[in-house]
Design a protein around this motif. Sequence first.
Motif, PDB file in Angstrom:
ATOM      1  N   TYR A  48      -3.307  30.398  16.673  1.00 33.28           N
ATOM      2  CA  TYR A  48      -4.696  30.481  16.253  1.00 33.28           C
ATOM      3  C   TYR A  48      -4.692  31.139  14.883  1.00 33.28           C
ATOM      4  CZ  TYR A  48      -9.644  30.323  17.686  1.00 33.28           C
ATOM      5  OH  TYR A  48     -10.982  30.008  17.829  1.00 33.28           O
ATOM      6  N   VAL A  49      -5.302  30.466  13.910  1.00 31.84           N
ATOM      7  CA  VAL A  49      -5.213  30.894  12.510  1.00 31.84           C
ATOM      8  C   VAL A  49      -6.599  31.118  11.941  1.00 31.84           C
ATOM      9  CG1 VAL A  49      -4.484  30.152  10.198  1.00 31.84           C
ATOM     10  CG2 VAL A  49      -3.061  29.614  12.175  1.00 31.84           C
ATOM     11  N   ASP A  50      -6.761  32.200  11.203  1.00 30.13           N
ATOM     12  CA  ASP A  50      -7.976  32.456  10.429  1.00 30.13           C
ATOM     13  C   ASP A  50      -7.690  31.977   9.011  1.00 30.13           C
ATOM     14  OD1 ASP A  50     -10.093  33.404   8.921  1.00 30.13           O
ATOM     15  OD2 ASP A  50      -9.981  35.452   9.683  1.00 30.13           O
ATOM     16  N   ILE A  51      -8.254  30.820   8.630  1.00 26.88           N
ATOM     17  CA  ILE A  51      -7.930  30.262   7.324  1.00 26.88           C
ATOM     18  C   ILE A  51      -8.645  30.986   6.190  1.00 26.88           C
ATOM     19  CG2 ILE A  51      -7.259  28.003   8.198  1.00 26.88           C
ATOM     20  CD1 ILE A  51      -9.990  26.932   7.333  1.00 26.88           C
ATOM     21  N   SER A  52      -9.693  31.761   6.498  1.00 29.22           N
ATOM     22  CA  SER A  52     -10.366  32.498   5.427  1.00 29.22           C
ATOM     23  C   SER A  52      -9.527  33.674   4.952  1.00 29.22           C
ATOM     24  CB  SER A  52     -11.748  32.974   5.875  1.00 29.22           C
ATOM     25  OG  SER A  52     -11.640  33.908   6.922  1.00 29.22           O
ATOM     26  N   SER A  53      -8.778  34.286   5.852  1.00 29.19           N
ATOM     27  CA  SER A  53      -7.924  35.415   5.481  1.00 29.19           C
ATOM     28  C   SER A  53      -6.454  35.006   5.366  1.00 29.19           C
ATOM     29  CB  SER A  53      -8.045  36.530   6.519  1.00 29.19           C
ATOM     30  OG  SER A  53      -7.479  36.130   7.754  1.00 29.19           O
ATOM     31  N   GLY A  54      -6.115  33.821   5.909  1.00 30.14           N
ATOM     32  CA  GLY A  54      -4.722  33.398   5.908  1.00 30.14           C
ATOM     33  C   GLY A  54      -3.876  34.116   6.937  1.00 30.14           C
ATOM     34  N   MET A  55      -4.530  34.645   7.981  1.00 31.73           N
ATOM     35  CA  MET A  55      -3.802  35.410   8.997  1.00 31.73           C
ATOM     36  C   MET A  55      -3.542  34.578  10.244  1.00 31.73           C
ATOM     37  SD  MET A  55      -5.472  39.215   8.929  1.00 31.73           S
ATOM     38  CE  MET A  55      -4.522  39.618  10.366  1.00 31.73           C
ATOM     39  N   LEU A  56      -2.352  34.736  10.790  1.00 24.19           N
ATOM     40  CA  LEU A  56      -2.020  34.185  12.095  1.00 24.19           C
ATOM     41  C   LEU A  56      -2.543  35.164  13.130  1.00 24.19           C
ATOM     42  CD1 LEU A  56      -0.545  32.040  13.789  1.00 24.19           C
ATOM     43  CD2 LEU A  56       1.530  33.415  13.514  1.00 24.19           C
ATOM     44  N   LEU A  57      -3.550  34.769  13.885  1.00 18.24           N
ATOM     45  CA  LEU A  57      -4.203  35.672  14.832  1.00 18.24           C
ATOM     46  C   LEU A  57      -3.455  35.772  16.158  1.00 18.24           C
ATOM     47  CD1 LEU A  57      -7.870  34.532  14.160  1.00 18.24           C
ATOM     48  CD2 LEU A  57      -6.701  36.550  13.233  1.00 18.24           C
ATOM     49  N   ALA A  58      -2.806  34.680  16.551  1.00 16.57           N
ATOM     50  CA  ALA A  58      -2.065  34.674  17.813  1.00 16.57           C
ATOM     51  C   ALA A  58      -1.034  33.554  17.772  1.00 16.57           C
ATOM     52  CB  ALA A  58      -3.018  34.467  18.984  1.00 16.57           C
ATOM     53  N   LEU A  59       0.042  33.758  18.519  1.00 15.28           N
ATOM     54  CA  LEU A  59       1.090  32.739  18.591  1.00 15.28           C
ATOM     55  C   LEU A  59       1.760  32.827  19.948  1.00 15.28           C
ATOM     56  CD1 LEU A  59       2.832  30.576  17.104  1.00 15.28           C
ATOM     57  CD2 LEU A  59       4.369  32.452  16.506  1.00 15.28           C
ATOM     58  N   LYS A  60       1.968  31.658  20.544  1.00 16.33           N
ATOM     59  CA  LYS A  60       2.731  31.536  21.783  1.00 16.33           C
ATOM     60  C   LYS A  60       3.763  30.456  21.530  1.00 16.33           C
ATOM     61  CE  LYS A  60       3.085  29.697  26.241  1.00 16.33           C
ATOM     62  NZ  LYS A  60       4.513  29.530  26.390  1.00 16.33           N
ATOM     63  N   THR A  61       5.018  30.765  21.774  1.00 14.71           N
ATOM     64  CA  THR A  61       6.073  29.787  21.521  1.00 14.71           C
ATOM     65  C   THR A  61       7.103  29.837  22.638  1.00 14.71           C
ATOM     66  OG1 THR A  61       7.739  29.036  19.935  1.00 14.71           O
ATOM     67  CG2 THR A  61       7.305  31.394  19.993  1.00 14.71           C
ATOM     68  N   VAL A  62       7.679  28.680  22.948  1.00 13.88           N
ATOM     69  CA  VAL A  62       8.712  28.625  23.980  1.00 13.88           C
ATOM     70  C   VAL A  62      10.104  28.545  23.366  1.00 13.88           C
ATOM     71  CG1 VAL A  62       7.198  27.600  25.720  1.00 13.88           C
ATOM     72  CG2 VAL A  62       8.542  26.114  24.244  1.00 13.88           C
ATOM     73  N   ASP A  63      10.179  28.169  22.116  1.00  8.15           N
ATOM     74  CA  ASP A  63      11.452  28.085  21.407  1.00  8.15           C
ATOM     75  C   ASP A  63      11.502  29.184  20.355  1.00  8.15           C
ATOM     76  OD1 ASP A  63      12.185  25.798  22.812  1.00  8.15           O
ATOM     77  OD2 ASP A  63      11.407  24.444  21.277  1.00  8.15           O
ATOM     78  N   SER A  64      12.695  29.464  19.874  1.00  2.21           N
ATOM     79  CA  SER A  64      12.796  30.416  18.776  1.00  2.21           C
ATOM     80  C   SER A  64      12.573  29.655  17.467  1.00  2.21           C
ATOM     81  CB  SER A  64      14.159  31.107  18.770  1.00  2.21           C
ATOM     82  OG  SER A  64      15.180  30.160  18.568  1.00  2.21           O
ATOM     83  N   HIS A  65      11.778  30.238  16.612  1.00  7.94           N
ATOM     84  CA  HIS A  65      11.478  29.648  15.308  1.00  7.94           C
ATOM     85  C   HIS A  65      11.821  30.674  14.239  1.00  7.94           C
ATOM     86  CE1 HIS A  65       9.389  26.327  17.229  1.00  7.94           C
ATOM     87  NE2 HIS A  65       8.781  27.209  17.992  1.00  7.94           N
ATOM     88  N   PRO A  66      12.325  30.242  13.109  1.00 14.01           N
ATOM     89  CA  PRO A  66      12.620  31.198  12.037  1.00 14.01           C
ATOM     90  C   PRO A  66      11.356  31.975  11.643  1.00 14.01           C
ATOM     91  CG  PRO A  66      13.519  29.025  11.522  1.00 14.01           C
ATOM     92  CD  PRO A  66      12.656  28.870  12.743  1.00 14.01           C
TER      93      PRO A  66
END
Length: 134
Positions: A22-40
């Motif tokens: 979930y991203v706030d595009i006005s601030s450019g912030m990633l508000l939340a992230l759920k991932t099942v794989d490892s990402h750089p």
Amino acid sequence: MSFDNALNQAASTVPECVAAGYVDISSGMLLALKTVDSHPQQVIDLLAAATADMFAGPNVSMIERLFKKARGLQDDGFHYFQEVIVNSENLIHVFLRGKINPDYVAVFVCRKTANLGMALTKARLALPTLESAF
């Protein structure tokens, strides 16, 4: 329902979803992230900025203003671009602009083997729950 639970539930309903955010595009912030794989970490750090560029970058904003001008409409903050689908080598990326707050974008990343229509439908169905939980 907590937002983390809503995001986890949304990710579990979208076919072959390996990440949801979930991203706030006005601030450019990633508000939340759920991932099942490892990402750089560098990719995760750039996700919000890239999402903001796709929906609110200077060229996209200019296109929206030009469309409004050509149609004789007032620049009232309405955004034409509501959804973006990006197909990469191995993944499908679905970006959905919020209906309640158009500065928030839900992001779902699925394996390329997922049915695109079903992934898009399930992502669309998950958006209201995410918005109400945030």
